[in-house]
Motif scaffolding. Structure first.
Motif, PDB file in Angstrom:
ATOM      1  N   VAL A  18       3.287 -73.268 -23.823  1.00 16.02           N
ATOM      2  CA  VAL A  18       4.542 -72.847 -24.437  1.00 16.02           C
ATOM      3  C   VAL A  18       4.616 -73.382 -25.862  1.00 16.02           C
ATOM      4  O   VAL A  18       4.550 -74.576 -26.100  1.00 16.02           O
ATOM      5  CB  VAL A  18       5.744 -73.354 -23.610  1.00 16.02           C
ATOM      6  CG1 VAL A  18       7.049 -72.952 -24.279  1.00 16.02           C
ATOM      7  CG2 VAL A  18       5.683 -72.769 -22.203  1.00 16.02           C
ATOM      8  N   ALA A  19       4.791 -72.498 -26.815  1.00 17.02           N
ATOM      9  CA  ALA A  19       4.707 -72.876 -28.220  1.00 17.02           C
ATOM     10  C   ALA A  19       5.796 -73.835 -28.646  1.00 17.02           C
ATOM     11  O   ALA A  19       5.631 -74.596 -29.584  1.00 17.02           O
ATOM     12  CB  ALA A  19       4.767 -71.621 -29.086  1.00 17.02           C
ATOM     13  N   ILE A  24       8.845 -80.690 -30.903  1.00 21.72           N
ATOM     14  CA  ILE A  24       9.363 -82.013 -30.572  1.00 21.72           C
ATOM     15  C   ILE A  24       8.423 -83.087 -31.101  1.00 21.72           C
ATOM     16  O   ILE A  24       7.250 -82.846 -31.379  1.00 21.72           O
ATOM     17  CB  ILE A  24       9.573 -82.179 -29.054  1.00 21.72           C
ATOM     18  CG1 ILE A  24       8.241 -82.125 -28.289  1.00 21.72           C
ATOM     19  CG2 ILE A  24      10.552 -81.150 -28.532  1.00 21.72           C
ATOM     20  CD1 ILE A  24       8.355 -82.537 -26.841  1.00 21.72           C
ATOM     21  N   ASN A  25       8.965 -84.285 -31.246  1.00 23.88           N
ATOM     22  CA  ASN A  25       8.190 -85.436 -31.706  1.00 23.88           C
ATOM     23  C   ASN A  25       8.419 -86.589 -30.728  1.00 23.88           C
ATOM     24  O   ASN A  25       9.164 -87.521 -31.020  1.00 23.88           O
ATOM     25  CB  ASN A  25       8.626 -85.848 -33.114  1.00 23.88           C
ATOM     26  CG  ASN A  25       8.340 -84.774 -34.141  1.00 23.88           C
ATOM     27  OD1 ASN A  25       7.198 -84.441 -34.403  1.00 23.88           O
ATOM     28  ND2 ASN A  25       9.401 -84.205 -34.705  1.00 23.88           N
ATOM     29  N   LYS A  52       0.253 -84.070 -23.666  1.00 29.68           N
ATOM     30  CA  LYS A  52      -0.510 -83.843 -24.895  1.00 29.68           C
ATOM     31  C   LYS A  52      -1.692 -82.912 -24.631  1.00 29.68           C
ATOM     32  O   LYS A  52      -1.973 -81.980 -25.409  1.00 29.68           O
ATOM     33  CB  LYS A  52      -1.006 -85.184 -25.437  1.00 29.68           C
ATOM     34  CG  LYS A  52      -1.911 -85.086 -26.648  1.00 29.68           C
ATOM     35  CD  LYS A  52      -2.392 -86.476 -27.060  1.00 29.68           C
ATOM     36  CE  LYS A  52      -3.424 -86.404 -28.172  1.00 29.68           C
ATOM     37  NZ  LYS A  52      -3.894 -87.767 -28.558  1.00 29.68           N
ATOM     38  N   GLU A  53      -2.385 -83.151 -23.521  1.00 27.93           N
ATOM     39  CA  GLU A  53      -3.543 -82.328 -23.168  1.00 27.93           C
ATOM     40  C   GLU A  53      -3.136 -80.874 -22.923  1.00 27.93           C
ATOM     41  O   GLU A  53      -3.825 -79.935 -23.350  1.00 27.93           O
ATOM     42  CB  GLU A  53      -4.207 -82.901 -21.914  1.00 27.93           C
ATOM     43  CG  GLU A  53      -5.374 -82.091 -21.374  1.00 27.93           C
ATOM     44  CD  GLU A  53      -5.895 -82.647 -20.062  1.00 27.93           C
ATOM     45  OE1 GLU A  53      -6.479 -81.870 -19.284  1.00 27.93           O
ATOM     46  OE2 GLU A  53      -5.704 -83.850 -19.801  1.00 27.93           O
ATOM     47  N   ASP A  54      -2.004 -80.686 -22.239  1.00 23.10           N
ATOM     48  CA  ASP A  54      -1.585 -79.341 -21.870  1.00 23.10           C
ATOM     49  C   ASP A  54      -0.985 -78.551 -23.024  1.00 23.10           C
ATOM     50  O   ASP A  54      -1.107 -77.318 -23.067  1.00 23.10           O
ATOM     51  CB  ASP A  54      -0.551 -79.400 -20.737  1.00 23.10           C
ATOM     52  CG  ASP A  54      -1.175 -79.750 -19.396  1.00 23.10           C
ATOM     53  OD1 ASP A  54      -2.408 -79.793 -19.300  1.00 23.10           O
ATOM     54  OD2 ASP A  54      -0.405 -79.984 -18.436  1.00 23.10           O
ATOM     55  N   THR A  55      -0.319 -79.225 -23.935  1.00 27.46           N
ATOM     56  CA  THR A  55       0.444 -78.515 -24.965  1.00 27.46           C
ATOM     57  C   THR A  55      -0.065 -78.726 -26.383  1.00 27.46           C
ATOM     58  O   THR A  55       0.360 -78.027 -27.299  1.00 27.46           O
ATOM     59  CB  THR A  55       1.925 -78.948 -24.924  1.00 27.46           C
ATOM     60  OG1 THR A  55       2.014 -80.318 -25.340  1.00 27.46           O
ATOM     61  CG2 THR A  55       2.504 -78.796 -23.520  1.00 27.46           C
ATOM     62  N   GLY A  56      -0.900 -79.745 -26.567  1.00 30.65           N
ATOM     63  CA  GLY A  56      -1.356 -80.066 -27.919  1.00 30.65           C
ATOM     64  C   GLY A  56      -0.353 -80.880 -28.715  1.00 30.65           C
ATOM     65  O   GLY A  56      -0.566 -81.137 -29.911  1.00 30.65           O
ATOM     66  N   THR A  57       0.723 -81.305 -28.092  1.00 29.01           N
ATOM     67  CA  THR A  57       1.770 -82.055 -28.783  1.00 29.01           C
ATOM     68  C   THR A  57       1.400 -83.533 -28.863  1.00 29.01           C
ATOM     69  O   THR A  57       1.193 -84.189 -27.839  1.00 29.01           O
ATOM     70  CB  THR A  57       3.118 -81.914 -28.052  1.00 29.01           C
ATOM     71  OG1 THR A  57       3.448 -80.529 -27.969  1.00 29.01           O
ATOM     72  CG2 THR A  57       4.214 -82.668 -28.785  1.00 29.01           C
TER      73      THR A  57
END
Length: 331
Positions: A18-19, A24-25, A52-57
């Protein structure tokens, strides 16, 4: 936390790709013992890493070294625009309450304590229910009829673990003895594996052959002592079965990892809500661990006994007394 919690798979799968996650931070402030305590804090770390792994965040985190750093860490994150900020552990409550009032537009989530503010989400667990299950397993695995418990800091929350465990032991074997020791009365009790090992050894010397810990990093010493003595240990919070394969009977899972993941996810999806969330067996918030590291230690009878108790607790047919409801244990 509207979707909490059926399983870690459901929790992580529903958000991958989900983009909105990029908007968020997030940040995490760990409790004493640090992100790699192999227990409570590491569960939080695993949840953040999975997100982080799933979303790249990307996320920021901080390991406090003393109590005075709690407030400073949260305030620094808030000033830098981190949002949401997840505070791990009941000891964060006072600092979080102060900082959350200073930054009313920042979302804060606290694990293991209730802070009643419009921008704070509080997540607590029914640790007594998960501890009841591993108590059943301890009693059924014990050959001496004597089992032990080593707690970290002597506080009502850890008494809650101990009391649930004792109830499970007695449920499976009413004649069993349960020894218990607490490591200390300050935050240092969470990170003293030498003392943990000594306490476990003292219980083994009294005849215990299974010892459960709820002691954070201190519990690493408990599990090591069990392995050294040819006895069985029981891990907590994270799955600790792999620390000493074949000598860790099981681990009481407290899904801090999923709670952190869901806090990030809800904020990213504009679905974050303040207020109280309570997670027990029925919600998938606590459980016990079975994997290749302990499967040979768990008999079919043990699986059946725990499955029945788990079903009855989740349905309400079996009630496990919560020590924190009256500061007393019926055992």
């Amino acid at each position: 936390m509207k979707k909490l919690l059926t399983s870690v798979v459901a929790a992580v799968a529903c958000y991958a790709g989900v983009a909105a996650a990029a908007e968020i931070n997030p940040a995490v402030v760990y409790d004493l013992g640090g992100r790699f305590d192999r227990s409570f804090n590491q569960g939080a770390y695993n949840g953040a890493e999975k997100y982080k792994e799933d979303t790249g965040t990307e996320y920021r985190d901080f390991e406090i070294q003393n109590d005075s750093q709690r407030e400073q860490a949260m305030r620094n994150f808030a000033r830098r625009g981190m949002n949401p900020i997840v505070a791990i552990g009941f000891s964060q409550a006072s600092a979080l309450e102060k900082v959350a009032k200073e930054f009313p537009e920042t979302k804060f989530t606290i694990i293991d304590m209730v802070v009643d503010l419009p921008n704070v989400q509080s997540v607590v667990f029914k640790e007594h229910e998960g501890s009841f299950l591993v108590g059943i397993l301890a009693a059924m695995a014990s050959e001496t009829g004597k089992v032990g418990f080593v707690g970290g800091m002597d506080i009502p929350l850890i008494r809650k673990f101990e009391c649930g465990y004792a109830q499970g032991v007695k449920y499976a074997n009413s004649d069993a003895e349960v020894f218990q020791n607490m490591t200390g009365t300050t935050g240092a009790a969470w990170n003293d594996p030498v003392k943990g090992g000594e306490l476990a050894k003292s219980q083994f010397d009294r005849g215990a052959d299974v010892v459960y810990h709820a002691a954070g990093g201190t519990g690493v010493g408990v599990l090591q002592a069990a392995a050294d003595a040819g006895k069985l240990g029981i891990g907590v919070d994270s799955n600790q079965n792999a620390l000493h394969p074949g000598s860790v009977l099981t681990s009481m899972l407290k899904r801090v990892d999923v709670a952190v993941y869901e806090a990030f996810e809800a904020a990213a999806g504009d679905d974050w809500q303040p207020g109280l969330t309570i997670l027990g067996l029925a919600e998938g918030g606590v459980d016990w661990a079975l994997d290749e590291n302990n499967e040979k230690l768990i008999t079919d009878d043990m699986k059946a006994a725990v499955a029945k108790a788990k079903e009855d607790i989740a349905s309400g047919a079996l009630e496990v007394h919560d020590y924190m409801s009256d500061s007393a244990c019926p055992m």
